[in-house]
Motif scaffolding. Structure first.
Motif, PDB file in Angstrom:
ATOM      1  N   ALA A 198       7.067   0.789 -10.567  1.00  0.00           N
ATOM      2  CA  ALA A 198       7.900   1.916 -10.135  1.00  0.00           C
ATOM      3  C   ALA A 198       9.077   2.111 -11.081  1.00  0.00           C
ATOM      4  O   ALA A 198       9.418   3.250 -11.441  1.00  0.00           O
ATOM      5  CB  ALA A 198       8.392   1.675  -8.707  1.00  0.00           C
ATOM      6  N   GLU A 199       9.706   1.006 -11.498  1.00  0.00           N
ATOM      7  CA  GLU A 199      10.827   1.124 -12.434  1.00  0.00           C
ATOM      8  C   GLU A 199      10.354   1.646 -13.790  1.00  0.00           C
ATOM      9  O   GLU A 199      11.027   2.474 -14.423  1.00  0.00           O
ATOM     10  CB  GLU A 199      11.512  -0.233 -12.598  1.00  0.00           C
ATOM     11  CG  GLU A 199      12.156  -0.778 -11.333  1.00  0.00           C
ATOM     12  CD  GLU A 199      13.249   0.129 -10.793  1.00  0.00           C
ATOM     13  OE1 GLU A 199      13.881   0.865 -11.580  1.00  0.00           O
ATOM     14  OE2 GLU A 199      13.463   0.108  -9.565  1.00  0.00           O
ATOM     15  N   LEU A 227       0.832  -1.208   0.000  1.00  0.00           N
ATOM     16  CA  LEU A 227       0.000   0.000   0.000  1.00  0.00           C
ATOM     17  C   LEU A 227       0.866   1.258   0.000  1.00  0.00           C
ATOM     18  O   LEU A 227       0.535   2.255  -0.658  1.00  0.00           O
ATOM     19  CB  LEU A 227      -0.927  -0.006   1.205  1.00  0.00           C
ATOM     20  CG  LEU A 227      -2.123  -0.954   1.103  1.00  0.00           C
ATOM     21  CD1 LEU A 227      -2.841  -1.060   2.437  1.00  0.00           C
ATOM     22  CD2 LEU A 227      -3.085  -0.486   0.033  1.00  0.00           C
ATOM     23  N   ARG A 228       1.959   1.228   0.735  1.00  0.00           N
ATOM     24  CA  ARG A 228       2.868   2.382   0.744  1.00  0.00           C
ATOM     25  C   ARG A 228       3.411   2.625  -0.667  1.00  0.00           C
ATOM     26  O   ARG A 228       3.508   3.780  -1.119  1.00  0.00           O
ATOM     27  CB  ARG A 228       4.013   2.108   1.727  1.00  0.00           C
ATOM     28  CG  ARG A 228       4.992   3.226   1.902  1.00  0.00           C
ATOM     29  CD  ARG A 228       4.412   4.413   2.646  1.00  0.00           C
ATOM     30  NE  ARG A 228       4.337   4.204   4.077  1.00  0.00           N
ATOM     31  CZ  ARG A 228       3.779   5.075   4.930  1.00  0.00           C
ATOM     32  NH1 ARG A 228       3.249   6.202   4.459  1.00  0.00           N
ATOM     33  NH2 ARG A 228       3.733   4.827   6.217  1.00  0.00           N
ATOM     34  N   ASP A 277      10.456   6.787  -6.462  1.00  0.00           N
ATOM     35  CA  ASP A 277      11.596   6.510  -5.592  1.00  0.00           C
ATOM     36  C   ASP A 277      11.127   5.942  -4.251  1.00  0.00           C
ATOM     37  O   ASP A 277      11.729   4.990  -3.728  1.00  0.00           O
ATOM     38  CB  ASP A 277      12.417   7.779  -5.374  1.00  0.00           C
ATOM     39  CG  ASP A 277      11.573   8.931  -4.840  1.00  0.00           C
ATOM     40  OD1 ASP A 277      10.391   9.059  -5.224  1.00  0.00           O
ATOM     41  OD2 ASP A 277      12.093   9.710  -4.020  1.00  0.00           O
ATOM     42  N   LEU A 278      10.043   6.518  -3.690  1.00  0.00           N
ATOM     43  CA  LEU A 278       9.506   5.998  -2.433  1.00  0.00           C
ATOM     44  C   LEU A 278       8.891   4.608  -2.636  1.00  0.00           C
ATOM     45  O   LEU A 278       8.989   3.751  -1.754  1.00  0.00           O
ATOM     46  CB  LEU A 278       8.466   6.956  -1.871  1.00  0.00           C
ATOM     47  CG  LEU A 278       8.967   8.344  -1.461  1.00  0.00           C
ATOM     48  CD1 LEU A 278       7.822   9.183  -0.909  1.00  0.00           C
ATOM     49  CD2 LEU A 278      10.084   8.227  -0.431  1.00  0.00           C
ATOM     50  N   ALA A 279       8.251   4.420  -3.789  1.00  0.00           N
ATOM     51  CA  ALA A 279       7.697   3.099  -4.076  1.00  0.00           C
ATOM     52  C   ALA A 279       8.810   2.058  -4.162  1.00  0.00           C
ATOM     53  O   ALA A 279       8.675   0.933  -3.647  1.00  0.00           O
ATOM     54  CB  ALA A 279       6.905   3.137  -5.382  1.00  0.00           C
ATOM     55  N   ARG A 280       9.919   2.415  -4.800  1.00  0.00           N
ATOM     56  CA  ARG A 280      11.074   1.513  -4.875  1.00  0.00           C
ATOM     57  C   ARG A 280      11.534   1.102  -3.476  1.00  0.00           C
ATOM     58  O   ARG A 280      11.827  -0.068  -3.210  1.00  0.00           O
ATOM     59  CB  ARG A 280      12.229   2.208  -5.584  1.00  0.00           C
ATOM     60  CG  ARG A 280      12.176   2.234  -7.087  1.00  0.00           C
ATOM     61  CD  ARG A 280      13.329   3.080  -7.585  1.00  0.00           C
ATOM     62  NE  ARG A 280      13.618   2.892  -8.994  1.00  0.00           N
ATOM     63  CZ  ARG A 280      14.532   3.579  -9.644  1.00  0.00           C
ATOM     64  NH1 ARG A 280      15.244   4.503  -9.014  1.00  0.00           N
ATOM     65  NH2 ARG A 280      14.750   3.359 -10.929  1.00  0.00           N
ATOM     66  N   GLN A 281      11.658   2.106  -2.593  1.00  0.00           N
ATOM     67  CA  GLN A 281      12.128   1.824  -1.234  1.00  0.00           C
ATOM     68  C   GLN A 281      11.208   0.847  -0.521  1.00  0.00           C
ATOM     69  O   GLN A 281      11.656  -0.077   0.162  1.00  0.00           O
ATOM     70  CB  GLN A 281      12.234   3.126  -0.440  1.00  0.00           C
ATOM     71  CG  GLN A 281      13.309   4.077  -0.933  1.00  0.00           C
ATOM     72  CD  GLN A 281      13.252   5.415  -0.221  1.00  0.00           C
ATOM     73  OE1 GLN A 281      12.617   5.549   0.836  1.00  0.00           O
ATOM     74  NE2 GLN A 281      13.904   6.424  -0.777  1.00  0.00           N
ATOM     75  N   ASP A 320      16.827   0.874 -12.112  1.00  0.00           N
ATOM     76  CA  ASP A 320      17.681   0.059 -11.259  1.00  0.00           C
ATOM     77  C   ASP A 320      17.648  -1.369 -11.806  1.00  0.00           C
ATOM     78  O   ASP A 320      16.744  -2.145 -11.491  1.00  0.00           O
ATOM     79  CB  ASP A 320      17.179   0.105  -9.815  1.00  0.00           C
ATOM     80  CG  ASP A 320      18.116  -0.608  -8.845  1.00  0.00           C
ATOM     81  OD1 ASP A 320      18.934  -1.434  -9.300  1.00  0.00           O
ATOM     82  OD2 ASP A 320      18.016  -0.350  -7.624  1.00  0.00           O
ATOM     83  N   HIS A 321      18.634  -1.679 -12.637  1.00  0.00           N
ATOM     84  CA  HIS A 321      18.608  -2.987 -13.305  1.00  0.00           C
ATOM     85  C   HIS A 321      18.766  -4.135 -12.324  1.00  0.00           C
ATOM     86  O   HIS A 321      18.238  -5.229 -12.560  1.00  0.00           O
ATOM     87  CB  HIS A 321      19.698  -3.027 -14.383  1.00  0.00           C
ATOM     88  CG  HIS A 321      19.455  -2.064 -15.513  1.00  0.00           C
ATOM     89  ND1 HIS A 321      18.467  -2.237 -16.454  1.00  0.00           N
ATOM     90  CD2 HIS A 321      20.078  -0.881 -15.820  1.00  0.00           C
ATOM     91  CE1 HIS A 321      18.485  -1.233 -17.307  1.00  0.00           C
ATOM     92  NE2 HIS A 321      19.444  -0.388 -16.953  1.00  0.00           N
ATOM     93  N   THR A 322      19.479  -3.894 -11.227  1.00  0.00           N
ATOM     94  CA  THR A 322      19.595  -4.939 -10.202  1.00  0.00           C
ATOM     95  C   THR A 322      18.235  -5.235  -9.599  1.00  0.00           C
ATOM     96  O   THR A 322      17.857  -6.406  -9.398  1.00  0.00           O
ATOM     97  CB  THR A 322      20.578  -4.492  -9.104  1.00  0.00           C
ATOM     98  OG1 THR A 322      21.849  -4.239  -9.685  1.00  0.00           O
ATOM     99  CG2 THR A 322      20.700  -5.559  -8.029  1.00  0.00           C
ATOM    100  N   ALA A 323      17.483  -4.171  -9.307  1.00  0.00           N
ATOM    101  CA  ALA A 323      16.129  -4.360  -8.758  1.00  0.00           C
ATOM    102  C   ALA A 323      15.235  -5.068  -9.765  1.00  0.00           C
ATOM    103  O   ALA A 323      14.438  -5.945  -9.394  1.00  0.00           O
ATOM    104  CB  ALA A 323      15.533  -3.012  -8.365  1.00  0.00           C
ATOM    105  N   VAL A 324      15.360  -4.727 -11.032  1.00  0.00           N
ATOM    106  CA  VAL A 324      14.532  -5.367 -12.050  1.00  0.00           C
ATOM    107  C   VAL A 324      14.829  -6.861 -12.114  1.00  0.00           C
ATOM    108  O   VAL A 324      13.913  -7.693 -12.190  1.00  0.00           O
ATOM    109  CB  VAL A 324      14.756  -4.700 -13.424  1.00  0.00           C
ATOM    110  CG1 VAL A 324      14.064  -5.504 -14.531  1.00  0.00           C
ATOM    111  CG2 VAL A 324      14.244  -3.267 -13.406  1.00  0.00           C
TER     112      VAL A 324
END
Length: 975
Positions: A748-749, A705-706, A717-721, A761-765
């Protein structure tokens, strides 16, 4: 320079006093909460700052309750609150008789509280209600010293109140000794989580700097402070205000040189006291603070006047602090100094006098002190009954951590087998201590005590021991040995039919949680067969049937699984045990809205079950859980206005713990969809506050939800976090929850790439795509309904990944997502997928007419839900593409609005067609002349949410005032 050298000024803290007053009072909106936790070393001035800020808050019109926590070994549950209430009651005048009566009633409740069907949650709600009456509409501030000693019940109460569940404007100001927060201290984790919240500040109180140290020392020492002495004070104190004052006072009093340690300072000062005053100091040091005057009089053999003079001398020498509730040492180091001065016999005599005085004067909740004094008096036989009584008092108030400590103390006091004086059965003490340890989370200790119980006389049967050990191991997360223990119980020769049924049912539940659905089903069938031959085994039947039902639902036999859970409900209704009926309804509703994905029927069952359990007196627990299930189901099928009513009705029960978290998350989903950022933030902060005390299974839904809220705020950026934290902290195997989290992360990406606001952020992907692959693999092994929902989210994930190629996405993949969610009758993701499909088509300048049609469909769906952020994004894209969204069929062909959820509108009421059902309700109330608050009270939703609805109404009707909006409503209603 202060004229009163024994009350030195507060130096170097003026800015902090003003800041804390604002943070706790001026900056807290009505109905909100705030907290400031002061941390720092002993003597740095935390207590003095609490007093100064408390006085400022009282001056600002707040009701201030001030209490202190005791060393946790001697505390009873909620001790600091009871302490604060007693002090507040003593301060009230005769003109405040009504408030005083409320305070005393709350204190009496603590003495009479007993466990009920709603457990500790009901206690928290009654405490909250009592505090609301005491506040009388004014801001309430709890000021607590030495919070590092707070009992578990107090920590739970603080989290409950700070989450806003108590329905009062509350602030908390608490001091914590930094050196106490070491290792696995429970408060350390709570503060770590609370630091994330905007309404909570953790202030590390630093020592004074050199200039402030010199000012404070000069205020105390006066002319005696030479430059050389000031340098020495600075070097030896390090800016610690308490040490500065003591060293400066040493100088002022003409001592030759400065003592090397504070121990020497206190020892010299105590030795200089008159004999009666030393006796008073020794007695207070041996007591449990605060030591009431009447109790001190019993412990010290002095006449009343001589005792008062002795106390006055100790206060004048700044060794003792007097207050309405009793006496305290100004610093615990004094107790250490005095302890070394007493002979063992003198010390035991002091404790005996305390114990005899407490025994002679009945009082509520003093058994812990009584046990403490009898034990140190060398009277274990007399300490034992008090320790047992203290443990039972703690259990009555649901303070299982305190109960565990008191049961452990009782074990130390008891003889190896029995207590000859009281006939206490040691095996029974071990058993109670083990259960208390299990309930408060000390599972390793519970297992140790169980081993002692098994080795001693009077041990339970082998089968019962296996079942207990399995429960403790399962609670500790040690699933493999827990499974082995349940199997050993089933194989034990002395296992009764009921015990076999219990062991098999619990083993089935354990296997289900491990994802071993086939094994769980086998054990559940075994448990049902065993329970069939046992009279009154309804609980085992319900548990086993639920496990069997979920097992079959996941193993491609939904009909049989549903039949098993329905049968469990029938058994529970026949038995009449409220908890069994409630549990059966809960499992049935969860099965329908979960694995089976039969949302409409699941909502009906959840609401019917809520009514049934309310009749059985389980409104605050099981009813709220069932209504949370109903709310989530209504949200998913697009009935948001009805979901809002259901969650509002459930929250009127003021639930606590996991029940409150479920409801707050359900309400937050609605707020995020509506675009009510303030309400969403408040609910998420409340959930985070509650989860600071534990609750890992709710962390992922909160973070999802956040992330969703951050996306609508344009903050990928906040969604990524939030997504990154979810992937790091959670160990969930729920494929639906994991798929939802992965979608938010990939979205988010994709948004960051499309908006060029940040690099992908390819690592996150890669990590998120790994999660998607894991979900796909796991869902293949699940039942068709589970795969059905998972495939919808996997379609969203695949489409979001395609946006990372060119920022627009693949229209075919978005078309597939549209189809998937239309088939599931989930309008929100279906509307979002249409928006993205149209965006992809327009980006390729292909099939513009199709894109326009998709945008109009998405807009109608979003408007019907009241999903303003989604509607806004659709309007933005339509504006860029010059697509008209307001094309409508003729009025005669348009279906009428549902009568059950909106006011009657004439057939020609075109002006109101763009309003949702909820917005029509709000507009009807506006036309009656009601304020936002009055509308919120009528519709059971927050005033802030009403404000959001009114803003949306103004935008859609293109008006600026309530009068203009009312005129449009009345014109259409009359037409």
């Amino acid at each position: 320079m202060a004229s009163d050298v024994d009350s030195p000024p507060l130096v170097g803290r003026a800015d902090q006093v003003a800041t804390l007053r604002s943070a706790l009072l001026d900056d807290v909106p009505p109905g909100h909460t705030a907290a400031v936790f002061l941390t720092g070393e002993s003597g740095v001035g935390k207590t003095r700052l609490l007093h100064e800020v408390g006085d400022r808050l009282r001056g600002g019109g707040a009701v201030v309750l001030t209490g202190s926590c005791l060393d946790i070994g001697d505390a009873s549950p909620l001790h600091p609150l009871r302490h604060a209430l007693r002090r507040f009651d003593a301060e009230l005048t005769a003109t405040r008789a009504r408030t005083s009566s409320t305070v005393r009633g709350l204190l009496q409740m603590f003495a009479e509280e007993s466990a009920g069907p709603d457990g500790a949650g009901a206690l928290l709600e009654r405490v909250s209600r009592g505090l609301s009456l005491i506040a009388g509409g004014r801001p309430l501030v709890l000021v607590l010293d030495d919070l590092q000693w707070a009992d578990r019940s107090t920590r739970q109460l603080l989290l409950y109140l700070l989450a806003g569940l108590g329905d009062l404007q509350l602030s908390v100001l608490a001091a914590v000794r930094a050196e106490s927060l070491q290792g696995a201290h429970p408060l350390r984790r709570v503060l770590t989580e609370l630091r994330r919240l905007r309404s909570v500040r953790v202030v590390d109180l630093a020592p004074l700097d050199r200039a402030d140290t010199d000012e404070l020392a000069a205020a105390v020492a006066g002319p005696a402070l030479t430059p050389e002495a000031a340098e020495l004070v600075w070097q030896r104190s390090g800016g610690n205000p308490f040490v500065v004052e003591e060293l400066a006072r040493d100088l002022r009093d003409g001592h030759d040189g400065l003592s090397d340690t504070l121990r020497e300072i206190f020892l010299a000062r105590v030795e200089a006291l008159p004999t009666p005053t030393r006796s008073v100091m020794q007695a207070v040091a041996a007591g449990v603070e605060p030591v009431e005057h009447w109790l001190l009089a019993r412990a010290v053999p002095l006449g009343e006047q001589e005792l008062i003079e002795a106390v006055r001398a100790a206060v004048a020498h700044r060794l003792l602090v007097g207050a309405d509730d009793g006496y305290r040492l100004r610093h615990r180091l004094v107790a250490e100094v005095l302890a070394d001065e007493l002979l063992p016999a003198e010390r035991a005599a002091l404790h005996r006098r305390y114990a005899e005085a407490l025994t002679a004067v009945p009082a509520d909740l003093h058994q812990a002190r009584l046990a403490h004094h009898w034990r140190l008096a060398g009277e274990p036989a007399r300490a034992l009954p008090a320790a047992i009584a203290a443990a039972e008092e703690a259990e009555r108030l649901h303070g299982f951590a305190e109960a565990h400590r008191h049961w452990s103390a009782a074990l130390q006091l008891a003889a190896p087998a029995t207590d000859p004086a009281g006939g206490t059965d040691r095996a029974r003490l071990v058993e109670r201590a083990a259960e208390a340890a299990h309930h408060c989370g000390e599972h390793a200790r519970a297992l140790e005590l169980l081993a002692e119980l098994a080795a001693g006389p009077g041990a339970p049967t082998t089968c019962e021991l296996h079942i207990r050990r399995a429960r403790y191991l399962a609670a500790a997360g040690r699933s493999a040995p827990a499974e082995a223990e349940y199997r050993s119980a089933l194989a034990a020769a002395d296992c009764s039919p009921r015990e076999r049924a219990t062991a098999a049912a619990h083993l089935a539940e354990l296997l289900l949680h491990l994802g071993r659905y086939a094994d769980a089903g086998d054990r559940a069938r075994e448990a049902l067969a065993l329970a069939a031959d046992v009279e009154g085994a309804a609980s085992e039947v319900v548990l086993a049937s639920a496990a069997l039902g979920f097992s079959q639902a996941y193993l491609e036999d939904p009909e049989s699984g549903l039949a098993a859970v329905r049968e469990a409900l029938e058994v529970a209704e026949r038995s009449g045990r409220p908890e069994d009926v409630a549990c059966a309804y809960l499992h049935l509703a969860e099965l329908l809205t979960g694995p089976l994905n039969v949302l409409e029927e699941g909502v009906v069952v959840a609401r019917r079950g809520a009514e049934r359990v309310a009749e059985l007196g389980l409104g605050r627990t099981y009813e709220t859980r069932l209504l949370a299930i109903a709310t989530n189901g209504l949200f998913r099928v697009g009935q948001w206005a009805e979901a809002e009513k259901v969650v509002a009705a459930a929250l009127r029960h003021r639930p606590s713990g996991a029940d409150a978290v479920e409801l707050l998350l359900a309400r937050c989903r609605l707020s995020v969809g509506y675009g009510d950022v303030e309400a969403s933030d408040r609910d998420l902060d409340a959930v985070a506050t509650m989860l600071a005390g534990g609750g890992a299974r709710h962390v992922l839904p909160m973070l999802i939800l956040r992330a969703g809220l951050a996306m609508w705020q344009g903050r990928p950026d906040l969604a990524r976090q939030a997504v990154a934290r979810g992937l790091t902290e959670s160990r969930s195997d729920d494929v639906i929850v994991l798929a939802t989290l992965a979608w938010h992360g990939l979205r988010a990406e994709a948004e960051a790439y499309a908006d060029r606001t940040a690099e992908v952020d390819h690592t996150a992907v890669r990590r998120l795509r790994g999660v998607v692959d894991r979900v796909a693999a796991k869902s293949e092994q699940a039942a068709r309904p589970v795969r059905y929902v998972a495939e919808g989210f996997l379609a969203l994930c695949a489409a979001e990944v395609s946006r990372l190629d060119d920022g627009r996405g693949d229209p075919e993949l978005w078309a597939r997502s549209v189809t998937e969610w239309d088939r599931r009758n989930h309008p929100y993701p279906a509307a979002y997928s249409r928006l993205r499909q149209a965006e992809a088509l327009l980006g390729r300048r292909a099939r513009v007419a199709t894109a326009g049609k998709l945008l109009r469909q998405a807009y109608r769906m979003a408007q019907g839900l009241g999903a303003e952020p989604l509607s806004s994004e659709i309007r933005t894209l339509a504006g860029r593409a010059r697509v008209a969204l307001e094309e409508r069929p003729a009025a005669a062909a348009r279906p009428a609005a549902p009568r059950a959820v909106s006011p009657p509108v004439a057939s020609g009421g075109d002006e109101l067609d763009g309003l949702t059902a909820r917005e029509r309700e709000v507009l009807a109330a506006v036309a009656e002349g009601l304020t936002n608050r009055e509308i919120g009270q009528r519709l059971f939703i927050s005033e802030r949410t009403i404000g959001v609805h009114v803003s949306h109404i103004f935008d859609k009707l293109q008006v600026r005032t309530r009068v203009q909006a009312s005129a449009i409503f009345l014109r259409n209603a009359a037409g």
